[in-house]
Structure formats: structure tokens, C-alpha cells
Write an enzyme that holds these catalytic residues in place. Structure first.
Site, PDB file in Angstrom:
ATOM      1  N   CYS A  65       2.255   0.179  -9.940  1.00  0.00           N
ATOM      2  CA  CYS A  65       1.654   0.506  -8.639  1.00  0.00           C
ATOM      3  C   CYS A  65       1.929  -0.664  -7.704  1.00  0.00           C
ATOM      4  CB  CYS A  65       0.162   0.829  -8.773  1.00  0.00           C
ATOM      5  SG  CYS A  65      -0.854  -0.539  -9.326  1.00  0.00           S
ATOM      6  N   ARG A  66       1.020  -0.967  -6.811  1.00  0.00           N
ATOM      7  CA  ARG A  66       1.230  -2.086  -5.892  1.00  0.00           C
ATOM      8  C   ARG A  66       0.993  -3.421  -6.596  1.00  0.00           C
ATOM      9  NH1 ARG A  66      -1.820  -5.307  -2.321  1.00  0.00           N
ATOM     10  NH2 ARG A  66      -0.614  -5.962  -0.498  1.00  0.00           N
TER      11      ARG A  66
END
Length: 97
Positions: free
Chosen positions: A57-58
Site C-alpha cells: 500500500c502506501r
């Protein structure tokens, strides 16, 4: 939950990016398939359970949630959280789109 550093993700890994499409469009790890966390439960059937599943993800929070779902709800023990997420991937200057 298993986890790896971005530099430990194999080049041919099954890599699932659980960020939203707008985030994915900005920058993503080369070869990553976008499967937003908001659609993850419905789309988990698209994942090959016979291969290791690297989830990114981030920064590592949403991917950890996705890994937990795969382990608890699906019973898969091969979900691997990519620590530091796309931020770490970019910092490590790994291939991206």
C-alpha cells in the site's frame, strides 16, 4: 503475519497494491496489480492462492489489513506484507510505473 522489506520482493512476485486507483495511478511498483482495499474482499478470488502473495500500500497499514484478511478469512498462510509500502519502494529506487 509475515513481512518483508521492499528489496526482498522477488521480481516476478504476485504483488497486489491495495491503494485506491488514484493513488495507484500516481506511482506504483512495477508489476503490481491494483486491488483497492475497498474492493478487496469481493476481488480476493482473483489472487492465486498457490503462490506467495505480496501486498503493498502506501506505507504498510492497509496492506497489513489485507494480509490479515487473507490469513483469517481465507486461511491462506502465504500473505506477505511489504513493509514501508510504496513510499519505501520509491525511496529504494526500485522499478515503478
Amino acid at each position: 503475519m509475515k513481512s518483508v522489506q521492499v528489496t526482498e520482493v522477488p521480481r516476478d512476485a504476485q504483488l497486489i497494491d491495495v491503494r485506491e486507483p488514484e493513488e495507484y495511478a500516481e506511482v506504483h511498483a512495477e508489476g503490481a496489480v491494483n486491488m483497492p482495499l475497498s474492493e478487496f474482499v469481493e476481488r480476493a478470488g482473483e489472487i492465486d492462492p498457490d503462490r506467495d502473495i505480496y501486498v503493498i500500500c502506501r506505507s504498510g497499514g492497509r496492506s497489513a489489513q489485507a494480509c490479515e484478511y487473507l490469513e483469517k478469512a481465507r486461511g491462506w498462510d502465504n500473505a506477505i506484507n511489504v513493509e514501508g509500502g510504496t513510499l519505501a519502494w520509491v525511496d529504494a529506487d526500485l522499478p515503478r510505473r
